[in-house]
Design an enzyme around this catalytic site. Structure first.
Site, PDB file in Angstrom:
ATOM      1  N   GLY A 178       0.777  -1.239   0.000  1.00 35.34           N
ATOM      2  CA  GLY A 178       0.000   0.000   0.000  1.00 35.34           C
ATOM      3  C   GLY A 178       0.803   1.280   0.000  1.00 35.34           C
ATOM      4  O   GLY A 178       0.346   2.296   0.515  1.00 35.34           O
ATOM      5  N   GLU A 186      -8.887  -5.825 -20.038  1.00 36.93           N
ATOM      6  CA  GLU A 186      -7.588  -6.434 -20.338  1.00 36.93           C
ATOM      7  C   GLU A 186      -6.578  -5.953 -19.286  1.00 36.93           C
ATOM      8  O   GLU A 186      -6.643  -4.823 -18.817  1.00 36.93           O
ATOM      9  CB  GLU A 186      -7.101  -6.023 -21.738  1.00 36.93           C
ATOM     10  CG  GLU A 186      -8.026  -6.417 -22.877  1.00 36.93           C
ATOM     11  CD  GLU A 186      -9.278  -5.551 -22.971  1.00 36.93           C
ATOM     12  OE1 GLU A 186      -9.203  -4.339 -22.681  1.00 36.93           O
ATOM     13  OE2 GLU A 186     -10.347  -6.109 -23.313  1.00 36.93           O
ATOM     14  N   HIS A 196       0.533   1.374 -12.920  1.00 39.60           N
ATOM     15  CA  HIS A 196       1.360   0.230 -13.323  1.00 39.60           C
ATOM     16  C   HIS A 196       2.808   0.707 -13.492  1.00 39.60           C
ATOM     17  O   HIS A 196       3.046   1.785 -14.034  1.00 39.60           O
ATOM     18  CB  HIS A 196       0.837  -0.356 -14.642  1.00 39.60           C
ATOM     19  CG  HIS A 196       1.632  -1.551 -15.080  1.00 39.60           C
ATOM     20  ND1 HIS A 196       1.528  -2.773 -14.451  1.00 39.60           N
ATOM     21  CD2 HIS A 196       2.567  -1.697 -16.052  1.00 39.60           C
ATOM     22  CE1 HIS A 196       2.363  -3.620 -15.033  1.00 39.60           C
ATOM     23  NE2 HIS A 196       3.005  -2.989 -16.002  1.00 39.60           N
ATOM     24  N   ASN A 250      -5.917   2.822 -12.633  1.00 44.26           N
ATOM     25  CA  ASN A 250      -4.908   1.881 -12.150  1.00 44.26           C
ATOM     26  C   ASN A 250      -3.533   2.521 -12.300  1.00 44.26           C
ATOM     27  O   ASN A 250      -3.335   3.376 -13.163  1.00 44.26           O
ATOM     28  CB  ASN A 250      -4.976   0.604 -13.002  1.00 44.26           C
ATOM     29  CG  ASN A 250      -3.958  -0.435 -12.580  1.00 44.26           C
ATOM     30  OD1 ASN A 250      -3.804  -0.740 -11.412  1.00 44.26           O
ATOM     31  ND2 ASN A 250      -3.232  -0.998 -13.554  1.00 44.26           N
ATOM     32  N   ARG A 273      -5.895  -8.357  -8.847  1.00 46.25           N
ATOM     33  CA  ARG A 273      -6.940  -9.251  -9.342  1.00 46.25           C
ATOM     34  C   ARG A 273      -7.427  -8.731 -10.680  1.00 46.25           C
ATOM     35  O   ARG A 273      -7.641  -7.513 -10.837  1.00 46.25           O
ATOM     36  CB  ARG A 273      -8.154  -9.279  -8.410  1.00 46.25           C
ATOM     37  CG  ARG A 273      -7.962  -9.984  -7.114  1.00 46.25           C
ATOM     38  CD  ARG A 273      -7.618 -11.435  -7.240  1.00 46.25           C
ATOM     39  NE  ARG A 273      -8.693 -12.289  -7.714  1.00 46.25           N
ATOM     40  CZ  ARG A 273      -8.522 -13.576  -8.008  1.00 46.25           C
ATOM     41  NH1 ARG A 273      -7.333 -14.132  -7.887  1.00 46.25           N
ATOM     42  NH2 ARG A 273      -9.526 -14.309  -8.430  1.00 46.25           N
ATOM     43  N   ILE A 274      -7.628  -9.645 -11.604  1.00 52.64           N
ATOM     44  CA  ILE A 274      -8.237  -9.258 -12.883  1.00 52.64           C
ATOM     45  C   ILE A 274      -9.709  -8.957 -12.627  1.00 52.64           C
ATOM     46  O   ILE A 274     -10.383  -9.695 -11.896  1.00 52.64           O
ATOM     47  CB  ILE A 274      -8.074 -10.405 -13.903  1.00 52.64           C
ATOM     48  CG1 ILE A 274      -6.605 -10.529 -14.288  1.00 52.64           C
ATOM     49  CG2 ILE A 274      -8.962 -10.192 -15.116  1.00 52.64           C
ATOM     50  CD1 ILE A 274      -6.276 -11.775 -15.077  1.00 52.64           C
ATOM     51  N   LEU A 275     -10.193  -7.852 -13.202  1.00 51.28           N
ATOM     52  CA  LEU A 275     -11.611  -7.492 -13.077  1.00 51.28           C
ATOM     53  C   LEU A 275     -12.311  -7.803 -14.393  1.00 51.28           C
ATOM     54  O   LEU A 275     -11.773  -7.519 -15.475  1.00 51.28           O
ATOM     55  CB  LEU A 275     -11.738  -6.007 -12.735  1.00 51.28           C
ATOM     56  CG  LEU A 275     -11.191  -5.615 -11.355  1.00 51.28           C
ATOM     57  CD1 LEU A 275     -11.031  -4.108 -11.236  1.00 51.28           C
ATOM     58  CD2 LEU A 275     -12.078  -6.157 -10.238  1.00 51.28           C
TER      59      LEU A 275
HETATM   60  C1  GAR Z   1       3.159  -0.810  -7.573  1.00 52.44           C
HETATM   61  O1  GAR Z   1       4.457  -0.779  -8.105  1.00 52.44           O
HETATM   62  C2  GAR Z   1       2.114  -0.779  -8.670  1.00 52.44           C
HETATM   63  O2  GAR Z   1       2.492   0.009  -9.756  1.00 52.44           O
HETATM   64  C3  GAR Z   1       2.051  -2.236  -9.048  1.00 52.44           C
HETATM   65  O3  GAR Z   1       2.082  -2.920  -7.820  1.00 52.44           O
HETATM   66  C4  GAR Z   1       2.879  -2.161  -6.903  1.00 52.44           C
HETATM   67  C5  GAR Z   1       2.074  -1.995  -5.633  1.00 52.44           C
HETATM   68  O4  GAR Z   1       2.851  -1.384  -4.647  1.00 52.44           O
HETATM   69  N1  GAR Z   1       0.884  -2.541  -9.802  1.00 52.44           N
HETATM   70  C6  GAR Z   1       0.855  -3.404 -10.807  1.00 52.44           C
HETATM   71  O5  GAR Z   1       1.823  -4.073 -11.139  1.00 52.44           O
HETATM   72  C7  GAR Z   1      -0.472  -3.508 -11.544  1.00 52.44           C
HETATM   73  N2  GAR Z   1      -0.332  -4.337 -12.676  1.00 52.44           N
HETATM   74  P1  GAR Z   1       2.171  -0.677  -3.408  1.00 52.44           P
HETATM   75  O6  GAR Z   1       1.251  -1.725  -2.761  1.00 52.44           O
HETATM   76  O7  GAR Z   1       3.312  -0.325  -2.503  1.00 52.44           O
HETATM   77  O8  GAR Z   1       1.415   0.511  -3.891  1.00 52.44           O
END
Ligand code: GAR
Length: 216
Positions: free
Chosen positions: A14, A145, A111, A109, A93-95
């Site tokens: 988080g 996707e 990424h 989101n 989770r995939i939605l």
């Molecule tokens: C982050 O780096 C986020 O960009 C990635 O998960 C991590 C969560 O870190 N998300 C993905 O890869 C989505 N495909 P956090 O829990 O410390 O925010």
């Protein structure tokens, strides 16, 4: 003016949630966190939310017969908290399309890559294996996707020859924490419009969109 109500969905530590918590504590920030949902019990992100005095709900996906049944409960909880915008922050989770029917263009989101390059898992390992000179992070409208949808904001960071997946992840993460609140603010200010599957930001401020971090 009423603040945009965010439902933040997490699966782990988080740190992006924390960036949103910190931003929302600013009196002039035009959004507030209405609830935090985790699909995994005992994650550190839930502790962060509780420490900030936010409503938290844990909905373990494992107890459900289908993705749709799990998502129906997500939507129920989000509605119950008066959420306007769903913010996925490390929500792994995939939605399915049925979730998006309830939240049309209302799910975003973050990424850790310059999408559409490197969606999915093990992003930094793949960036290093490909010999990329730059990578970064993206906040985008979500589509069914994985890691797809109109780009709201990106930040680029250089890849150093000495990088490991861990050092690269840390450099990218610092930029994630900067651009996620920025994207939320733009949305809350009504500055983001969709032109088909392209997001247009009205009156982008040159200083705030100088997205290559000179500190490297
Ligand atoms: C982050 O780096 C986020 O960009 C990635 O998960 C991590 C969560 O870190 N998300 C993905 O890869 C989505 N495909 P956090 O829990 O410390 O925010």
């Amino acid at each position: 003016m009423a603040r945009l109500r965010l439902g933040v969905m997490i699966s782990g530590r988080g740190s992006n949630l924390q960036a949103l918590i910190d931003a929302c504590q600013g009196l002039a920030f035009p959004a507030e966190i209405a609830c935090v949902i985790s699909n995994v019990r005992g994650v550190y992100g839930i502790e962060r939310a509780r420490a900030a005095g936010l409503p938290t709900v844990v909905i373990p996906h494992k107890g459900y017969p289908s993705r749709e049944a799990f998502e129906a409960d997500l939507t129920r909880v989000l509605y119950a908290h008066g959420v306007d915008l769903v913010c996925n922050a490390g929500f792994m989770r995939i939605l399915t399309p049925s979730f998006f029917e309830h939240w049309p263009d209302r799910v975003i989101n973050i990424h850790p890559s310059l999408l559409p390059a490197f969606p999915g898992l093990k992003t930094h390992e793949r960036v290093l294996a490909a010999g990329c000179r730059f990578t970064g992070c993206t906040v985008h409208f979500s589509r069914p996707e994985v890691d797809a949808g109109p780009i709201i904001v990106q930040a680029a960071v250089p890849v150093l020859q000495s990088d490991t997946p861990e050092t690269l992840a840390a450099r990218v993460l610092a930029e994630e924490h900067r651009i996620y609140p920025m994207a939320v603010r733009w949305l809350a200010e009504g500055r983001v419009q969709l032109d088909g599957e392209r997001a247009i930001v009205a009156e982008p401020d040159i200083a705030e969109t100088a997205l290559i971090n000179p500190a490297g």
